[in-house]
Motif scaffolding. Sequence first.
Motif: not given
Length: 165
Positions: A43-53
């Motif tokens: 979940i953290a990895g998904s959020r990290r990507f989504l936040t980065q873009i």
Amino acid sequence: MSSTGTPEIDTAELESLRAAAEKPLRVAVVASRWHTQVMDGLIAGSRRFLTQIGVEDITLVRAPGSFELPVLSAAAASEHDAVVALGVVIRGGTPHFDYVCQAATDGLLRVALDTGVPVGFGLLTCDDEQQALERAGLEGSQEDKGFEAAHAAVSAAVEAARLAS
């Protein structure tokens, strides 16, 4: 474990995805509740990507298990531009592993094809817990499958929108 062939995601690609989205993207992250440590990393990895873009509209939906990912992903697809499906199934001593993995995989494919909404496939199918931890994007993990699944879902959503216009 093989991550050979995994594409690099660089800053330029992240910027390109952010710019290519003609409207703010709505993304659902549908995540199983089993194997908390692994799931927290995914979940953290998904959020990290989504936040980065720059995705701000992120809905987290918790599934009882990986078997339920398809039905909840289908429900989420009706209100989102992309779905990131996250789960982990660890092999045991019975055929249960095979049934759950096949059903979840087939179901997630069906969701994507039936709805036209891209589904990022973040279902880990592992022989043991250590393999799952190595893919969970945690400190010391070799891979970040949550980040990769979110990248796949958003990339496909942006490309599908481009093709439709």
